[in-house]
Design an enzyme around this catalytic site. Structure first.
Site, mmCIF file in Angstrom:
data_model
loop_
_atom_site.group_PDB
_atom_site.id
_atom_site.type_symbol
_atom_site.label_atom_id
_atom_site.label_comp_id
_atom_site.label_asym_id
_atom_site.label_seq_id
_atom_site.Cartn_x
_atom_site.Cartn_y
_atom_site.Cartn_z
ATOM 1 N N CYS A 18 13.951 8.455 10.767
ATOM 2 C CA CYS A 18 13.119 7.734 11.593
ATOM 3 C C CYS A 18 14.398 7.826 13.039
ATOM 4 C CB CYS A 18 12.551 6.727 11.699
ATOM 5 S SG CYS A 18 13.739 4.714 10.937
ATOM 6 N N GLY A 37 6.138 3.695 10.505
ATOM 7 C CA GLY A 37 5.100 4.682 10.227
ATOM 8 C C GLY A 37 5.015 5.428 11.524
ATOM 9 N N SER A 38 4.410 5.562 11.940
ATOM 10 C CA SER A 38 4.741 6.751 13.202
ATOM 11 C C SER A 38 3.350 5.776 14.526
ATOM 12 C CB SER A 38 3.261 8.229 13.323
ATOM 13 O OG SER A 38 2.111 7.737 13.373
ATOM 14 N N GLU A 42 8.315 13.356 19.215
ATOM 15 C CA GLU A 42 9.052 12.970 17.183
ATOM 16 C C GLU A 42 8.648 14.656 16.485
ATOM 17 O OE1 GLU A 42 8.017 10.370 14.478
ATOM 18 O OE2 GLU A 42 10.161 9.882 14.412
ATOM 19 N N GLU A 77 7.540 -0.732 12.279
ATOM 20 C CA GLU A 77 8.890 0.441 12.691
ATOM 21 C C GLU A 77 8.500 1.267 13.217
ATOM 22 O OE1 GLU A 77 12.226 -0.717 12.530
ATOM 23 O OE2 GLU A 77 12.179 -2.662 12.286
ATOM 24 N N LYS A 137 0.498 -1.322 0.105
ATOM 25 C CA LYS A 137 0.562 0.056 -0.121
ATOM 26 C C LYS A 137 0.479 1.130 0.281
ATOM 27 C CE LYS A 137 -1.294 2.541 2.480
ATOM 28 N NZ LYS A 137 -1.159 4.338 2.601
HETATM 29 P P1 NAD Z 1 2.197 7.288 9.676
HETATM 30 O O1 NAD Z 1 1.797 6.788 10.625
HETATM 31 O O2 NAD Z 1 0.984 8.834 9.033
HETATM 32 O O3 NAD Z 1 2.038 6.529 7.833
HETATM 33 C C1 NAD Z 1 2.283 5.841 7.456
HETATM 34 C C2 NAD Z 1 1.898 4.779 6.712
HETATM 35 O O4 NAD Z 1 0.761 4.344 7.218
HETATM 36 C C3 NAD Z 1 0.970 5.510 5.348
HETATM 37 O O5 NAD Z 1 0.981 4.962 4.081
HETATM 38 C C4 NAD Z 1 -0.223 6.005 5.623
HETATM 39 O O6 NAD Z 1 -1.024 5.735 4.581
HETATM 40 C C5 NAD Z 1 -0.661 4.732 6.440
HETATM 41 N N1 NAD Z 1 -1.382 4.701 7.486
HETATM 42 C C6 NAD Z 1 -2.261 5.729 8.217
HETATM 43 N N2 NAD Z 1 -3.308 5.173 8.847
HETATM 44 C C7 NAD Z 1 -3.486 3.928 8.230
HETATM 45 C C8 NAD Z 1 -4.309 3.115 9.261
HETATM 46 N N3 NAD Z 1 -5.086 3.230 10.172
HETATM 47 N N4 NAD Z 1 -4.034 1.778 9.279
HETATM 48 C C9 NAD Z 1 -2.796 1.125 7.968
HETATM 49 N N5 NAD Z 1 -2.381 1.983 6.661
HETATM 50 C C10 NAD Z 1 -2.517 3.749 7.728
HETATM 51 O O7 NAD Z 1 3.157 7.968 9.783
HETATM 52 P P2 NAD Z 1 4.031 8.857 8.222
HETATM 53 O O8 NAD Z 1 4.066 10.622 9.026
HETATM 54 O O9 NAD Z 1 3.246 9.225 7.412
HETATM 55 O O10 NAD Z 1 5.693 8.269 8.159
HETATM 56 C C11 NAD Z 1 6.156 9.901 9.559
HETATM 57 C C12 NAD Z 1 6.649 8.331 10.352
HETATM 58 O O11 NAD Z 1 7.456 6.292 10.485
HETATM 59 C C13 NAD Z 1 7.735 9.032 11.563
HETATM 60 O O12 NAD Z 1 7.323 9.218 12.832
HETATM 61 C C14 NAD Z 1 8.623 8.172 11.130
HETATM 62 O O13 NAD Z 1 9.846 7.854 12.602
HETATM 63 C C15 NAD Z 1 7.887 7.020 11.086
HETATM 64 N N6 NAD Z 1 8.907 6.332 10.401
HETATM 65 C C16 NAD Z 1 9.660 5.290 10.656
HETATM 66 C C17 NAD Z 1 10.579 4.100 10.416
HETATM 67 C C18 NAD Z 1 11.510 3.348 11.018
HETATM 68 O O14 NAD Z 1 12.435 1.612 10.242
HETATM 69 N N7 NAD Z 1 11.783 2.788 12.399
HETATM 70 C C19 NAD Z 1 11.489 4.399 9.259
HETATM 71 C C20 NAD Z 1 10.815 5.072 8.313
HETATM 72 C C21 NAD Z 1 10.154 5.881 9.575
#
Ligand code: NAD
Length: 500
Positions: free
Chosen positions: A296, A240-241, A395, A262, A188
Site C-alpha cells: 500500500c 484493503g481497497s 492505484e 486502512e 476473516k
Molecule cells: P479487497 O478490498 O478486495 O479485499 C480485502 C479483504 O476484504 C479480503 O479479505 C476480502 O475477502 C474482504 N472483502 C471484500 N469485500 C468485502 C466486503 N464487502 N465486506 C467485508 N469484507 C470484504 O482488497 P485486496 O485487493 O485484497 O487488497 C489490496 C488493497 O489493500 C489495495 O488497495 C491496497 O492498497 C490495500 N492495502 C492497504 C494497506 C494499508 O495499510 N492502508 C495495507 C495493505 C493493503
C-alpha cells in the site's frame, strides 16, 4: 522452479490445512465451498482450502460474543493479557521460517522480502504486550462533585479483515492491539492467503488463551460482507481497497459499529533540487515497487525538478531495469511474479492505459519475455506522465512507477496532494530541516524524509480516501477502546437530598 518448493501436506499441520479455529477448537467448515490456491510462479494449484458458510461466520461471532460477555479476557489486567501476548509472540517467532515460506507460496513474495517482513509479526505483538502492561486503562479526575474514573473499556467483539498482500504483518497490528485492549476477535482470512491466520491460531492455542477470544475463518467477499453487518460485531478493523472500505463503512453506519479503515494509496516521492542522486536512489528505489508494487505504501509517483528530469529518469530506470526478476524462491530475486492471474490482468490494463494516454515507457512495459510460466510483469517506469493520466491517479498495485516533472517546490507539493489518496510519502533532500518543512505540507498519514521507515510505536494510516483511523502505537490501541466515565461524589460530601 518446482511445484514442490512448498508442500502444504508435509509442512502444515492438518488443522491449518483444512479447518477453522472457533471457540478454542479446530472445526470443520459447515459449508461445502473451497478455494483453490494457485502458485503465482508455476500457475498450478497447490492446495484446496475450505471456505466459510453463513453457519461458520455465525458460530465464530457467537464464540467471540460469549468470550467477551462472560469470559475472563476483557476483565483481566493489561499486564495479564500482556503475558499471553508474549507467549503468542514467542510461538510466532519459532514459526517465522514457515510463515515466510507460506507468504512466498501463496502470493509469490520473494523469499528475501518475506524473511524480513515476517519479523513484523512478533515485533508487533511484543510492542502491544509492552504497551498493555504499562497503559493507563483507568485514570481518576477531580470533578466539582467528587471524582470521575475514566475507564478505557475494550470495544467488544472485533472483526479483523486484512488483504492477501501482507496478511501476516497487517494481521499482527490488528491482533496485537485488539487483544491488548481486551477485545475478542474474529479474523476473516482471505481465500488467497488462508494459512497465516491459521498458523497464528496455532500460536494462540499454544499460548493458552481462553476459548472464543481468537477465532479464524477463511471466506470470500460475500461472507465478509455478512460478517461486518452482524449485530454482534462491535468493531470492524479493515485493511484493503478503498472500494471495499466504502462498502464496509456503509454496513457499519447502519448500527454505528466502530470502524477503522486502512485503504489504498498513490504515494508521491518528492525529490528536491538539492537531493544527492545516488543517495536518493539507494533509499527510494526499493520502496517504489516493493513486492512487485503490491504494497500500500509504495512510492509510485516520483516528482522530480524539471531541470533534473532526464538525469533522474536515466539513473532510476537503470536501477529498475537491472532488478533481478525471477523465481521468488531464489534468494537473489528482487522482483517475483504478481500474486494472481487477476493481478496480472489488472496491471497489464494499467500499462496499456498509460501508453494509450500518451505516457512513455522507459523500461519494462509487458509480461516477462524470459519467464514463460508464472504471473511475471517486467518492472515498468513511465516518463512523460501528466497528473490527469489514469496511471497518475489510480492505484495500480503492480510494478509500475510514474516519473512526473515539477517546476518549483510549491508545484511539487501541489502535485503530491493532487490525489484522492493520502497514505504515505517521501521527501529527498540534503537539508533535513527543509525536507521536514515540506513533509508537513504533504496531506498524507506518513511521510519519511530521506530514509523510509514504519515503526511499531508510531501511528500508520491514511488521510482522505486512504482510510479512517490509525494502527500502530497507542493510537492503534485506542481504536479498540471505548472511554467510560464513572462519576462518584466525594465520600466527605453529603449525598444530594440527604440531611443538612
Ligand atoms: P479487497 O478490498 O478486495 O479485499 C480485502 C479483504 O476484504 C479480503 O479479505 C476480502 O475477502 C474482504 N472483502 C471484500 N469485500 C468485502 C466486503 N464487502 N465486506 C467485508 N469484507 C470484504 O482488497 P485486496 O485487493 O485484497 O487488497 C489490496 C488493497 O489493500 C489495495 O488497495 C491496497 O492498497 C490495500 N492495502 C492497504 C494497506 C494499508 O495499510 N492502508 C495495507 C495493505 C493493503
Amino acid at each position: 522452479m518446482s511445484a514442490l518448493q512448498f508442500d502444504p501436506n508435509s509442512e502444515l499441520n492438518q488443522n491449518v490445512l483444512s479447518r477453522f479455529f472457533v471457540d478454542g477448537q479446530w472445526v470443520q467448515s459447515r459449508s461445502n465451498e473451497f478455494a483453490s490456491l494457485v502458485s503465482p510462479s508455476t500457475e498450478t494449484e497447490f492446495a484446496l482450502v475450505p471456505l466459510a458458510g453463513i453457519g461458520d461466520v455465525d458460530s465464530a461471532v457467537d464464540a467471540a460474543r460469549r468470550a467477551f460477555d462472560t469470559g475472563p479476557w476483557p476483565r483481566m489486567s493489561g499486564a495479564d493479557r500482556a503475558a499471553y501476548l508474549r507467549r503468542i509472540s514467542m510461538a510466532l517467532a519459532a514459526r517465522l521460517p514457515l510463515l515466510s515460506r507460506i507468504w512466498t507460496a501463496q502470493v509469490g513474495a520473494p523469499v528475501g522480502f518475506a524473511d524480513i517482513f515476517t519479523q513484523t509479526a512478533p515485533a508487533m505483538l511484543d510492542y502491544y504486550a509492552e504497551l498493555a502492561s504499562t497503559f493507563e486503562f483507568e485514570e481518576v479526575r477531580s470533578t466539582r462533585g467528587g471524582q470521575a474514573r475514566i475507564i478505557r473499556q475494550p470495544v467488544g467483539v472485533a472483526a479483523l479483515i486484512a488483504p492477501w498482500n501482507a496478511q501476516l504483518p497487517i494481521l499482527s497490528y490488528k491482533v496485537g492491539a485488539a487483544l491488548a485492549a481486551g477485545c475478542t476477535v474474529v479474523v476473516k482470512a482471505p481465500p488467497e492467503t488462508p494459512f497465516d491466520a491459521l498458523v497464528m491460531a496455532e500460536c494462540v492455542h499454544e499460548a493458552g488463551l481462553p476459548p472464543g477470544v481468537f477465532n479464524v475463518i477463511t471466506s470470500d467477499a460475500e461472507r465478509g460482507a455478512y460478517l461486518v453487518a452482524k449485530q454482534d460485531v462491535d468493531k470492524v478493523s479493515f485493511t484493503g481497497s478503498t472500494a471495499t472500505g466504502k462498502l464496509i463503512a456503509k454496513a457499519c453506519a447502519d448500527r454505528l459499529a466502530r470502524v477503522t479503515l486502512e485503504l489504498g494509496g498513490k504515494s508521491a516521492a518528492i525529490v528536491l533540487e538539492d537531493a544527492d542522486l545516488n543517495a536518493t536512489l539507494a533509499a527510494l528505489a526499493p520502496v517504489t515497487m516493493p513486492f512487485s508494487g503490491q504494497i500500500c505504501f509504495a512510492q509510485t509517483r516520483i516528482l522530480v525538478p524539471r531541470s533534473r528530469e532526464q538525469a533522474f529518469i536515466d539513473a532510476y530506470s537503470a536501477v529498475i531495469g537491472g532488478l533481478e526478476v525471477g523465481d521468488p524462491w531464489n534468494a537473489a530475486t528482487q522482483i517475483g511474479p504478481v500474486a494472481s492471474a487477476r493481478q496480472l490482468d489488472r496491471v497489464m490494463k494499467y500499462i496499456e492505459a498509460g501508453s494509450a494516454e500518451g505516457a512513455r515507457i522507459v523500461t519494462g512495459g509487458g509480461r516477462s519475455r524470459r519467464l514463460e510460466t508464472g504471473f511475471f510483469v517486467e518492472p515498468t517506469v513511465f516518463a512523460g506522465v501528466t497528473p490527469r493520466m489514469t496511471i497518475a491517479r489510480e492505484e495500480i498495485f503492480g510494478p509500475v512507477v510514474s516519473v512526473i516533472a515539477y517546476d518549483d517546490v510549491d508545484h511539487a507539493v501541489a502535485l503530491a496532494n493532487d490525489s484522492d489518496f493520502g497514505l504515505s510519502g517521501t521527501v529527498f533532500t540534503s537539508d533535513l530541516d527543509h525536507g521536514c518543512a515540506i513533509a508537513r505540507r504533504v496531506r498524507t498519514g506518513n511521510v519519511s524524509v530521506n530514509a523510509f521507515e514504519i515503526a511499531p510505536n508510531v501511528p500508520f494510516g491514511g488521510f482522505k480516501q486512504s482510510g479512517v483511523g490509525r494502527e500502530g502505537g497507542p493510537e492503534g490501541l485506542s481504536a479498540f477502546l471505548e472511554d467510560q466515565a464513572i462519576y462518584r461524589p466525594d465520600s466527605s460530601m453529603r449525598a444530594p437530598g440527604g440531611p443538612q
